[in-house]
Write a protein that holds these residues in place. Structure first.
Motif, mmCIF file in Angstrom:
data_model
loop_
_atom_site.group_PDB
_atom_site.id
_atom_site.type_symbol
_atom_site.label_atom_id
_atom_site.label_comp_id
_atom_site.label_asym_id
_atom_site.label_seq_id
_atom_site.Cartn_x
_atom_site.Cartn_y
_atom_site.Cartn_z
ATOM 1 N N PRO A 10 20.199 104.179 61.696
ATOM 2 C CA PRO A 10 21.137 103.118 62.099
ATOM 3 C C PRO A 10 20.145 101.719 62.109
ATOM 4 O O PRO A 10 18.973 101.807 62.105
ATOM 5 C CB PRO A 10 21.487 103.277 63.396
ATOM 6 N N ASP A 11 20.922 100.584 61.844
ATOM 7 C CA ASP A 11 20.291 99.379 61.885
ATOM 8 C C ASP A 11 19.657 99.059 63.165
ATOM 9 O O ASP A 11 18.817 98.336 63.293
ATOM 10 C CB ASP A 11 21.186 98.371 61.215
ATOM 11 N N LEU A 12 20.556 99.283 64.286
ATOM 12 C CA LEU A 12 20.044 99.154 65.603
ATOM 13 C C LEU A 12 20.446 100.111 66.409
ATOM 14 O O LEU A 12 21.642 101.027 66.125
ATOM 15 C CB LEU A 12 20.811 97.694 65.797
ATOM 16 N N ILE A 13 20.056 100.252 67.659
ATOM 17 C CA ILE A 13 20.275 101.489 68.609
ATOM 18 C C ILE A 13 20.806 100.845 69.785
ATOM 19 O O ILE A 13 19.770 99.865 70.360
ATOM 20 C CB ILE A 13 19.083 102.325 68.749
ATOM 21 N N THR A 35 19.271 89.804 62.334
ATOM 22 C CA THR A 35 18.670 88.755 61.740
ATOM 23 C C THR A 35 17.393 88.706 61.319
ATOM 24 O O THR A 35 16.747 88.658 60.196
ATOM 25 C CB THR A 35 18.973 87.246 62.137
ATOM 26 N N GLU A 36 16.536 89.089 62.446
ATOM 27 C CA GLU A 36 15.398 89.529 62.419
ATOM 28 C C GLU A 36 14.646 90.507 61.440
ATOM 29 O O GLU A 36 13.807 90.590 60.673
ATOM 30 C CB GLU A 36 14.463 89.701 63.871
ATOM 31 N N GLN A 37 15.609 91.673 61.428
ATOM 32 C CA GLN A 37 15.289 92.669 60.459
ATOM 33 C C GLN A 37 15.685 92.293 58.936
ATOM 34 O O GLN A 37 15.689 93.335 58.321
ATOM 35 C CB GLN A 37 16.315 93.820 60.961
ATOM 36 N N GLY A 38 16.246 91.116 58.768
ATOM 37 C CA GLY A 38 16.716 90.852 57.362
ATOM 38 C C GLY A 38 18.183 90.907 56.863
ATOM 39 O O GLY A 38 18.472 91.106 55.797
ATOM 40 N N GLN A 39 18.869 91.508 57.940
ATOM 41 C CA GLN A 39 20.297 91.911 57.687
ATOM 42 C C GLN A 39 21.118 90.282 57.513
ATOM 43 O O GLN A 39 21.016 89.584 58.334
ATOM 44 C CB GLN A 39 20.946 92.581 58.656
ATOM 45 N N ASP A 40 21.788 90.334 56.517
ATOM 46 C CA ASP A 40 22.756 89.206 56.426
ATOM 47 C C ASP A 40 24.185 89.248 56.932
ATOM 48 O O ASP A 40 24.824 90.531 56.263
ATOM 49 C CB ASP A 40 22.961 88.643 54.914
ATOM 50 N N LEU A 41 24.602 88.926 57.966
ATOM 51 C CA LEU A 41 25.822 89.112 58.804
ATOM 52 C C LEU A 41 27.064 88.546 58.297
ATOM 53 O O LEU A 41 28.150 88.476 58.685
ATOM 54 C CB LEU A 41 25.592 89.174 60.043
ATOM 55 N N GLY A 42 26.659 87.628 57.121
ATOM 56 C CA GLY A 42 27.509 86.933 56.599
ATOM 57 C C GLY A 42 28.534 85.929 57.390
ATOM 58 O O GLY A 42 29.636 85.647 57.290
ATOM 59 N N SER A 43 27.888 85.682 58.415
ATOM 60 C CA SER A 43 28.671 84.625 59.374
ATOM 61 C C SER A 43 28.644 83.150 59.115
ATOM 62 O O SER A 43 27.601 82.736 58.427
ATOM 63 C CB SER A 43 28.421 85.037 60.894
#
Ligand code: MN
Length: 128
Positions: free
Chosen positions: A46-49, A120-128
């Protein structure tokens, strides 16, 4: 959208939190104890727990250590969830390898901000 793993032994908390996060567009995985949580983290990446710290058997502290000790899951950020705002718990969570700490009952607005900051720190683009 990012995948979140909720590790939580309390069914009501689990159902409520997963519903609210799914409504926000996250894919949500569920584990009901610490051992299953660590195993699911390894299997599903997963991307986060979101880790409940107070569970019988392998609790959130130990499960976080397992996740952090496993090279394939060590980089997954963990947010500790605890019902008890005990003095020192924040430091204890960070020492166990948690990236952040959230006191229950969940404040969804605040939790979403914590999740988004870490993703965001992980480089995920949340598209917000
Ligand atoms: Mn619990």
């Amino acid at each position: 959208m990012p995948t979140l793993l909720i590790v939580e032994d309390n069914q009501d908390n689990r159902d409520a939190l997963s519903r609210r996060l799914e409504r926000r567009g996250f894919k949500v995985l569920i584990a009901t104890d610490g051992r299953a949580g660590a195993e699911m983290a390894r299997a599903e990446r997963p991307d986060l727990i979101l880790m409940d710290m107070n569970m019988p058997g392998i609790d959130g502290w130990e499960a976080t250590r397992l996740v952090k000790a496993e090279p394939t899951t060590a980089g997954i950020p963990v947010i500790a969830l605890t019902a008890h705002a005990l003095a020192g718990d924040r430091g204890r969570a960070i020492a166990a390898g948690c990236a952040d700490y959230h006191t229950k009952p969940v404040d969804l607005h605040k939790l979403l901000a914590q999740i988004e900051e870490l993703l965001t720190e992980q480089g995920q683009d949340l598209g917000s």
